[in-house]
Design a protein around this motif. Structure first.
Motif, short mmCIF file in Angstrom:
data_model
loop_
_atom_site.label_atom_id
_atom_site.label_comp_id
_atom_site.label_asym_id
_atom_site.label_seq_id
_atom_site.Cartn_x
_atom_site.Cartn_y
_atom_site.Cartn_z
N TYR A 19 0.86 -1.19 0.00
CA TYR A 19 0.00 0.00 0.00
C TYR A 19 0.89 1.23 0.00
O TYR A 19 2.06 1.17 0.43
N GLU A 20 0.37 2.34 -0.46
CA GLU A 20 1.14 3.58 -0.45
C GLU A 20 0.93 4.28 0.90
O GLU A 20 -0.17 4.71 1.23
N ARG B 169 5.83 2.68 -1.05
CA ARG B 169 5.11 1.42 -1.17
C ARG B 169 5.58 0.48 -0.07
O ARG B 169 6.75 0.10 -0.01
N LYS C 51 -3.14 4.58 0.72
CA LYS C 51 -3.76 4.56 -0.61
C LYS C 51 -3.68 3.14 -1.16
O LYS C 51 -2.62 2.50 -1.10
N GLY D 182 -4.22 0.33 -4.22
CA GLY D 182 -4.25 0.14 -5.65
C GLY D 182 -3.13 0.84 -6.39
O GLY D 182 -2.57 1.84 -5.92
N ASP D 183 -2.82 0.32 -7.54
CA ASP D 183 -1.83 0.90 -8.43
C ASP D 183 -2.55 1.33 -9.70
O ASP D 183 -3.15 0.49 -10.39
N GLN E 166 -6.68 4.47 -7.88
CA GLN E 166 -6.10 4.42 -6.54
C GLN E 166 -7.06 5.12 -5.59
O GLN E 166 -7.53 6.23 -5.87
#
Length: 364
Positions: A260-261, A266, A292, A294-295, A302
């Motif tokens: 996850y961001e 990441r 955040k 998703g990529d 995202q």
């Protein structure tokens, strides 16, 4: 001495009246006609279906009733099997339509708008001893024993408001890998309902979740949240559900491959947990951080979410992580709502222990 258990016929009238009332209240025959059920002559469909439905609440199948000489059906076993093997009836659509009528016309009026209703997804093992003659039976992974067993996984979608639980749809899952399929296979016209169900059976579990969710939303079923455990929790799945206008509350898988961001980097959930200061004292949770999910390159979008880490009650030295895409509720509410996921486990226990759907009764 006969080894057959005694069959009590005293409750037969009560069972028949209850089934008849249920069929009338929820217009079951009308729903079945919308799902492809047709019969031009012979035994009325009402009689066949009510008998099959009532059999779940009896202590034996049609075969055992005929063997004991106490069969209450007014038709032969050939009529029974022809009905059960009818390739034109879309049973998956029927259960979804029936659940929609029960939820929207009965339960929604009893549920406050402030109460969080949820869709829940989970699967359980459906083992078969005669797997070599069972179509598409496969070696499937059992999450409880952590071993491979012969049979299917039954993917189930349900709805709950915390007080009532209604099963919406289910799909038997085989294996996508042909090497793991140990049962028989048949060539069927790909345009038929039967072929579509077999394609679904050999699809990935996360893809089946989206298919069932789309079909439920299409007929008018709604909920505020979608919940599942770690086996279906991945960023791509969460983004897909969020794009359908639903929020997700799920348990996070502690995998180094799922990232996850967080603060511009990441990181997987273990790295996030180790990098942050934990709450002390008797707090219900150890950590709460925004991330955040998703990529954009892989998942197409995202989205914002919150990860809440909670101490594991069965092992105080361990912890579990929950993720929620609804940024308007606090951590305690996330934990409280996720507790409703247990309703589907109670449903599985009831089906197996009281209705015996996993052992004696196979009239799926």
């Amino acid at each position: 001495m006969s080894s057959l258990p005694s069959f009590d016929t005293k409750n037969e009238p009560k069972i028949a009246r209850s089934v008849e009332k249920f069929f009338k209240d929820y217009k079951v025959m009308e729903l079945l006609r919308r799902c492809g059920l047709r019969k031009s002559k012979g035994i009325p469909l009402w009689s066949i279906l009510s008998y099959i439905f009532s059999n779940v609440f009896r202590d034996r199948s049609m075969y055992m009733q005929q063997k004991s000489g106490k069969c209450t059906a007014g038709f032969s076993k050939n009529t029974y099997y022809r009905f059960m093997q009818n390739p034109h009836i879309n049973w998956l659509r029927f259960t979804i339509l029936l659940a929609e009528k029960i939820i929207n016309e009965h339960l929604k009026d009893l549920t406050s708008d402030q109460r969080a209703d949820c869709f829940i997804f989970d699967d359980l093992l459906y083992s078969r001893t005669g797997y070599k003659k069972t179509e598409l039976a496969a070696k499937v992974f059992d999450h409880v024993s952590m071993t491979y067993k012969k049979g299917f996984r039954m993917m189930t979608m349900g709805w709950t408001d915390g007080s009532s639980f209604v099963p919406i749809a289910s799909s038997l899952l085989s294996s996508k890998n042909d090497q793991n399929v140990i049962g028989t296979t048949k060539k069927i016209d790909k345009r038929t309902i039967a072929a579509k169900r077999r394609i679904m059976a050999q699809s990935k579990g996360i893809d089946v979740v989206i298919q069932l969710l789309d079909q439920a939303l299409k007929v008018g079923l709604t909920a505020k949240y979608v919940m599942f455990d770690t086996w279906f929790s991945n960023p791509h799945q969460i983004v897909q559900i969020s794009q359908r206008g639903l929020n997700v509350i799920a348990m996070v898988k502690k995998s180094s491959k799922i990232t996850y961001e967080f603060e511009g980097k990441r990181m997987n959930v273990k790295q996030i947990f180790n990098a942050c200061k934990k709450r002390r004292g008797r707090s219900r949770y150890l950590l709460s951080v925004p991330v955040k999910v998703g990529d954009p390159a892989k998942d197409g979008a995202q989205i914002d979410a919150r990860i809440v880490c909670v101490r594991n009650r069965s092992n105080r030295k361990d912890w579990i992580a929950l993720i929620c895409t609804d940024m308007t509720i606090d951590e305690n509410e996330i934990i409280r709502i996720y507790g409703k996921r247990w309703d589907i486990e109670v449903f599985f226990k009831t089906c197996k222990s009281f209705l015996k759907l996993g052992t004696e009764y196979h009239g799926l």
